[in-house]
Each structure stands twice: as structure tokens, then as C-alpha cells.
Scaffold this active site. Structure first.
Site, PDB file in Angstrom:
ATOM      1  N   ASP A 177      -0.414  -4.466  -3.398  1.00  0.00           N
ATOM      2  CA  ASP A 177      -1.352  -3.459  -3.241  1.00  0.00           C
ATOM      3  C   ASP A 177      -1.681  -1.332  -3.376  1.00  0.00           C
ATOM      4  O   ASP A 177      -1.616  -1.124  -2.281  1.00  0.00           O
ATOM      5  CB  ASP A 177      -2.992  -3.770  -2.137  1.00  0.00           C
ATOM      6  CG  ASP A 177      -4.260  -3.710  -2.510  1.00  0.00           C
ATOM      7  OD1 ASP A 177      -4.235  -4.165  -2.065  1.00  0.00           O
ATOM      8  OD2 ASP A 177      -4.131  -3.913  -3.889  1.00  0.00           O
ATOM      9  N   SER A 179       0.826  -1.186  -0.195  1.00  0.00           N
ATOM     10  CA  SER A 179      -0.228  -0.144  -0.038  1.00  0.00           C
ATOM     11  C   SER A 179       1.264   1.388   0.155  1.00  0.00           C
ATOM     12  O   SER A 179       1.884   1.301  -1.216  1.00  0.00           O
ATOM     13  CB  SER A 179      -1.111  -0.208   1.300  1.00  0.00           C
ATOM     14  OG  SER A 179      -1.596   0.792   1.086  1.00  0.00           O
ATOM     15  N   HIS A 229      -8.142  -5.700   0.752  1.00  0.00           N
ATOM     16  CA  HIS A 229      -6.544  -4.683   0.881  1.00  0.00           C
ATOM     17  C   HIS A 229      -5.264  -5.213   2.260  1.00  0.00           C
ATOM     18  O   HIS A 229      -4.795  -5.562   1.913  1.00  0.00           O
ATOM     19  CB  HIS A 229      -6.450  -3.403   1.679  1.00  0.00           C
ATOM     20  CG  HIS A 229      -5.381  -2.680   1.399  1.00  0.00           C
ATOM     21  ND1 HIS A 229      -4.876  -2.717   0.653  1.00  0.00           N
ATOM     22  CD2 HIS A 229      -5.662  -1.519   1.825  1.00  0.00           C
ATOM     23  CE1 HIS A 229      -3.795  -1.191   0.494  1.00  0.00           C
ATOM     24  NE2 HIS A 229      -4.163  -0.729   1.654  1.00  0.00           N
TER      25      HIS A 229
HETATM   26  C1  71H Z   1     -10.466   5.573  10.157  1.00  0.00           C
HETATM   27  C2  71H Z   1      -9.050   5.720   9.419  1.00  0.00           C
HETATM   28  N1  71H Z   1      -8.381   5.309   8.569  1.00  0.00           N
HETATM   29  C3  71H Z   1      -7.354   5.953   8.429  1.00  0.00           C
HETATM   30  C4  71H Z   1      -7.223   6.863   7.092  1.00  0.00           C
HETATM   31  C5  71H Z   1      -8.508   3.996   6.875  1.00  0.00           C
HETATM   32  C6  71H Z   1      -7.847   3.109   7.699  1.00  0.00           C
HETATM   33  N2  71H Z   1      -7.673   2.145   6.419  1.00  0.00           N
HETATM   34  C7  71H Z   1      -8.143   0.597   6.486  1.00  0.00           C
HETATM   35  C8  71H Z   1      -7.550   0.111   7.617  1.00  0.00           C
HETATM   36  C9  71H Z   1      -7.098  -0.529   8.454  1.00  0.00           C
HETATM   37  C10 71H Z   1      -7.266  -1.367   8.983  1.00  0.00           C
HETATM   38  C11 71H Z   1      -7.677  -2.403  10.155  1.00  0.00           C
HETATM   39  C12 71H Z   1      -6.437  -2.390  10.729  1.00  0.00           C
HETATM   40  C13 71H Z   1      -6.451  -3.801  11.785  1.00  0.00           C
HETATM   41  C14 71H Z   1      -7.266  -3.890  12.161  1.00  0.00           C
HETATM   42  C15 71H Z   1      -7.276  -4.969  13.556  1.00  0.00           C
HETATM   43  F1  71H Z   1      -8.502  -4.927  13.879  1.00  0.00           F
HETATM   44  F2  71H Z   1      -7.396  -6.577  13.086  1.00  0.00           F
HETATM   45  F3  71H Z   1      -6.587  -5.008  14.311  1.00  0.00           F
HETATM   46  C16 71H Z   1      -8.724  -3.821  11.747  1.00  0.00           C
HETATM   47  C17 71H Z   1      -9.274  -2.264  10.433  1.00  0.00           C
HETATM   48  C18 71H Z   1      -8.118  -0.230   8.869  1.00  0.00           C
HETATM   49  C19 71H Z   1      -8.432  -1.595   7.759  1.00  0.00           C
HETATM   50  C20 71H Z   1      -6.458   2.185   5.692  1.00  0.00           C
HETATM   51  O1  71H Z   1      -5.732   2.934   5.798  1.00  0.00           O
HETATM   52  C21 71H Z   1      -6.362   1.203   4.499  1.00  0.00           C
HETATM   53  N3  71H Z   1      -4.690   1.719   4.330  1.00  0.00           N
HETATM   54  C22 71H Z   1      -3.501   0.680   4.650  1.00  0.00           C
HETATM   55  S1  71H Z   1      -4.032  -0.400   6.241  1.00  0.00           S
HETATM   56  C23 71H Z   1      -2.099  -0.529   6.541  1.00  0.00           C
HETATM   57  C24 71H Z   1      -2.754  -1.727   7.916  1.00  0.00           C
HETATM   58  C25 71H Z   1      -2.501  -0.421   9.041  1.00  0.00           C
HETATM   59  C26 71H Z   1      -2.408  -1.275  10.161  1.00  0.00           C
HETATM   60  C27 71H Z   1      -2.998  -3.014  10.646  1.00  0.00           C
HETATM   61  F4  71H Z   1      -2.514  -3.367  11.182  1.00  0.00           F
HETATM   62  C28 71H Z   1      -2.688  -3.845   9.101  1.00  0.00           C
HETATM   63  C29 71H Z   1      -2.497  -2.849   8.007  1.00  0.00           C
HETATM   64  N4  71H Z   1      -2.672   1.395   4.123  1.00  0.00           N
HETATM   65  C30 71H Z   1      -1.972   2.106   3.883  1.00  0.00           C
HETATM   66  O2  71H Z   1      -0.544   2.172   2.793  1.00  0.00           O
HETATM   67  C31 71H Z   1      -3.447   2.372   2.871  1.00  0.00           C
HETATM   68  C32 71H Z   1      -4.551   2.451   2.717  1.00  0.00           C
HETATM   69  C33 71H Z   1      -5.193   3.624   2.875  1.00  0.00           C
HETATM   70  C34 71H Z   1      -4.831   3.921   2.234  1.00  0.00           C
HETATM   71  C35 71H Z   1      -3.377   3.282   2.337  1.00  0.00           C
END
Ligand code: 71H
EC number: 3.1.1.47
Length: 402
Positions: free
Chosen positions: A269, A246, A324
Site C-alpha cells: 500500500d 505506506s 490501509h
Molecule cells: C489524523 C492523523 N493523520 C496523520 C497524518 C492521518 C493518520 N493516518 C490514518 C490512521 C493511522 C490510524 C490508526 C492507527 C492506530 C489506531 C489504533 F487505535 F489501533 F491504535 C487507530 C488508527 C490513524 C489510521 C495515517 O497516517 C495513515 N497512514 C499511515 S498509518 C501507519 C500506522 C500508524 C500507526 C499505527 F499504529 C499503525 C500504522 N502510514 C503512512 O505511511 C501513511 C498514512 C497516510 C499517508 C501515508
């Protein structure tokens, strides 16, 4: 039901021929120093234990902030749900490899940190790679830390919390948490500044590995039992790749542009938003885009397409039924219902998905690092030749203007 249910969950063990060791490296007492988790081929060993997947509770606090949920409640839930998972590797186990190891620098996504991609990093290490999973200090990690010298009054007061390192070195841990976009703040300047810092941190990690490989004694401010001198002459520094998920995928492309020692890149991704358009013609190395089915959209894909080239190999596949979060370790750590509800799982079996991604990655790395292994057996995956793969993308692209 409880323990039966919990013991079928866990990060899948690596499939390659080597056992995998894991240790941590922090270069100095500043936020500008290099901080990474190292995965490497190791001697089979019974006595080494497996490290905690999330090394300290502050990471769960950071994750709560990132997800904008209440800290105290979520810290307990995360701890209950994920607190007991171990990494499929042996902590500080002695390095062992026949021949020099190719090197991969791995960059995590927004809100993640260095330990969350162990199924990918450990798998590569089990096939003979040395993998450094960087922890970024650009405030895109959920949490990260560094040490500072305690002030005299702090030494006197003994109030600073006792951590393993602080007791020995009069050091205090300084935690840096995720910096959310401020209300009304435009996102591109922040993300573009961060992607540049992230690329520099990948290059700095490579510089530290290069120094370690030369046998020059290198300071590690973390108290680990790993003997870094055993890595002298262990790395094949003509065979180095950069990889990321990402935001980490964008970081890999920025790092390729800045550093020719990276011979190719794998973007899982990729989130292309943080990148300047003007860097695309300057990237000369092969790139492999491995996409999930649900995350991508036309604007993001069209930016990847700007990197298409007739002379440099640029490949793209999409894994059917993935989301993702199919790349970070969380996808293995919850039951199906919670996983799908929280978008941590797609329709496809998570282990099958990561296996396809890892094998396609190994085949691409063999092709562009000139490895003499048997990863070419998975060449068809690079072209999406598998029932669970789509060559290119599933995203319907607006016809580009003629
Ligand atoms: C509302 C928050 N808002 C922030 C801008 C969007 C938050 N979000 C979707 C999420 C990460 C999610 C997640 C994690 C972990 C649990 C758990 F419960 F398992 F711990 C649940 C749910 C919340 C799915 C993303 O950011 C997606 N994303 C990610 S996720 C990378 C990641 C982060 C934390 C982790 F533990 C594992 C992986 N990396 C990127 O580089 C980019 C994006 C979007 C664009 C660029």
C-alpha cells in the site's frame, strides 16, 4: 465475555517451518545510529518468553499525539486495549538455521514504529529469512528513543527515571515523537527529506547486518540476552530485499534507487507522494506493489505506473476487502465492530488478507532472489489469480493522454 472475547484476539502465529526469535539492536547513543528489531529462525525453545508487542508506554503517548487525541485518556485506552499483547516470537531465543538466510529490511509507515508489523516479519522469519524492522528517527515514527550520557548533575540528582539500561550505564532515554506538519507548512519538502533519511537508515541497517555477518564484534547498546556472534556467516548477502508499508513502501523504492545490494522491493500500500519523479527511471530492480482496496487513488496509482517497465518485472495486485490498516498488526487486535469503526479492519478476514499478502511476497522474493524453496507454489498470487485478489488495481484510472 471479557476474557473469552480477548483470547480470540491476537497476532496470528507464523505458519512457516521455523520457530521465530526476536531481539532488538541499537548501534550507539545517537539519533543517527541504526535501531531495528530483528526477527530470525530460532531453535524451538520453551523457556524464552514472548516480548511485549508495544515495548514501552511512551509509544502509546506518541500514538496519541499522532492521532491528535488526548494523551492521558488515550494512553489508558491503548494500554487497556493493546497493553497485554505479545509478539508471536521468542525473545532473544538462540538463532538456528540450516544454510544461509536471505535478508529483508522492513520500513514502517507514518506514525508507526518497529514493532507494529510482526505478523509480516515473523512470517518471513518462519520461512528462513532474517528480517530487520527498522525504527526510523526522521520524526515520522509515533515515538522512538535513543540514549545519552547523563550529566554529572543528573548523576548526582538521581532524578532521571530509572529504566533498565539507565541503571547500568548512567544513561538517560531521550524520546523523539512524531513531528506533525506545521500549519501552512508545505508537505512535500518534509516528506521528501524524510524518505531520503529513511532510505539511508535502511542502508545503515544493512551495513550493520553485513558487519555482524562478517563476525566483526558489533556494539549493541541495548541490554539483551541475544548472542550476536551466533549470526556470523548466517546471511546470504546476495539475497537481500527491502520492503515497507505506506510511507515505508516509498522508502523501499528510494532505497532500491540508492542501493543495488537490494535485489528487489515489496511495497505494501505504497504512499508515493514523498518520492521525486526523477528517481523512477533510476530504479532498476523488480518491484511488487501489494495494495489495499480502500487506500489507493488515481494520482497514487499513476505514480506507481511510472515505474512500469517492459524489461524489469513490476507487478501489482489488490487484495479485495482490505483497508490501509490491514497490513499493520492492529488489524488483528480488536473485535470486528471497533475494528471496522476505526478503519483497522476491512470486509475480509484479517488473517486471510495477511496470508495472501505474505504468500504473494514469498513467491515474489523466491523469483527475484533466486531462492530454492517451494514458494513458487504461490506464483499465481503474483498475478492476482485468487478469488480475493484483483490483478493490478481496482482504481478507475483517468485515460492517460494519448
Ligand atoms: C489524523 C492523523 N493523520 C496523520 C497524518 C492521518 C493518520 N493516518 C490514518 C490512521 C493511522 C490510524 C490508526 C492507527 C492506530 C489506531 C489504533 F487505535 F489501533 F491504535 C487507530 C488508527 C490513524 C489510521 C495515517 O497516517 C495513515 N497512514 C499511515 S498509518 C501507519 C500506522 C500508524 C500507526 C499505527 F499504529 C499503525 C500504522 N502510514 C503512512 O505511511 C501513511 C498514512 C497516510 C499517508 C501515508
Amino acid at each position: 465475555m471479557g476474557n473469552r472475547c480477548s483470547n480470540h484476539l491476537g497476532i496470528p502465529p507464523p505458519k512457516g517451518p521455523s520457530a521465530v526469535g526476536c531481539t532488538d539492536f541499537m548501534m550507539d547513543h545517537t539519533a543517527q545510529g541504526s535501531f531495528f528489531r530483528l526477527y530470525y529462525p530460532c531453535q524451538e525453545t520453551e523457556k524464552a518468553e514472548k516480548p511485549d508487542w508495544v515495548p514501552s508506554r511512551e509509544y502509546f503517548n506518541g500514538l496519541a499525539d499522532f492521532m491528535k487525541i488526548n494523551r492521558s485518556l488515550s494512553e489508558r485506552i491503548f494500554n487497556h486495549l493493546f497493553g497485554s499483547f505479545k509478539i508471536p516470537a521468542y525473545l532473544d531465543a538462540p538463532f538456528k538455521s540450516n544454510g544461509k538466510c536471505p535478508v529483508v529490511i522492513f520500513s514502517h509507515g507514518l506514525g508507526a514504529f518497529r514493532t507494529l508489523y510482526s505478523a509480516i516479519c515473523a512470517e518471513l522469519a518462519s520461512h528462513g529469512f532474517i528480517v530487520a524492522s527498522v525504527e526510523h528517527r526522521d520524526q515520522s515514527s509515533s515515538a522512538t528513543y535513543y540514549f545519552r550520557e547523563k550529566s554529572d548533575s543528573e548523576k548526582a540528582s538521581k532524578k532521571v527515571p530509572k529504566t533498565r539500561a539507565s541503571v547500568q550505564d548512567n544513561l538517560a532515554q531521550v524520546w523523539m515523537y512524531y513531528r506533525a506538519l506545521q500549519h501552512g507548512e508545505s508537505e512535500f519538502p518534509l516528506r521528501n527529506k524524510q524518505v531520503k533519511q529513511r532510505a539511508d537508515e535502511c542502508i545503515l541497517a544493512l551495513d550493520k547486518l553485513t558487519k555482524i555477518n562478517s563476525g566483526t564484534p558489533v556494539q549493541n547498546v541495548l541490554r539483551t540476552q541475544f548472542d550476536w556472534t551466533t549470526l556470523e556467516n548466517s546471511m546470504d548477502l546476495c539475497r537481500i530485499a527491502v520492503m515497507g508499508h505506506s510511507f515505508g513502501g516509498a522508502t523501499a523504492i528510494e532505497a532500491l534507487c540508492k542501493e543495488v545490494r537490494f535485489k528487489c522491493g515489496v511495497a505494501l500500500d505504497a504512499w508515493m507522494f514523498p518520492l521525486d519523479d526523477e528517481i523512477f527511471p533510476r530504479v532498476k530492480q523488480p518491484i511488487f506493489f501489494i495494495n489495499s482496496e480502500k487506500f489507493q487513488w488515481a494520482g497514487n496509482i499513476s505514480r506507481m505506473r511510472k515505474l512500469d517497465s517492459a524489461v524489469i518485472q513490476r507487478k501489482m495486485i489488490t487484495i479485495r476487502g482490505t483497508v490501509h490498516q490491514s497490513f499493520p498488526d492492529f488489524t488483528f487486535l480488536t473485535g470486528n465492530w471497533i475494528g471496522k469503526l476505526m478503519k483497522l479492519k476491512g470486509e475480509i478476514n484479517p488473517e486471510l488478507a495477511i496470508d495472501l499478502s505474505n504468500k504473494a511476497t514469498l513467491a515474489f522474493l523466491q523469483r527475484h532472489l533466486g531462492l530454492e524453496k517451494n514458494f513458487n507454489q504461490w506464483d499465481p498470487l503474483i498475478d492476482g489469480e485468487d478469488d480475493n485478489l484483483i490483478p493490478g488495481t481496482n482504481v478507475i484510472m483517468l485515460q492517460s493522454a494519448i
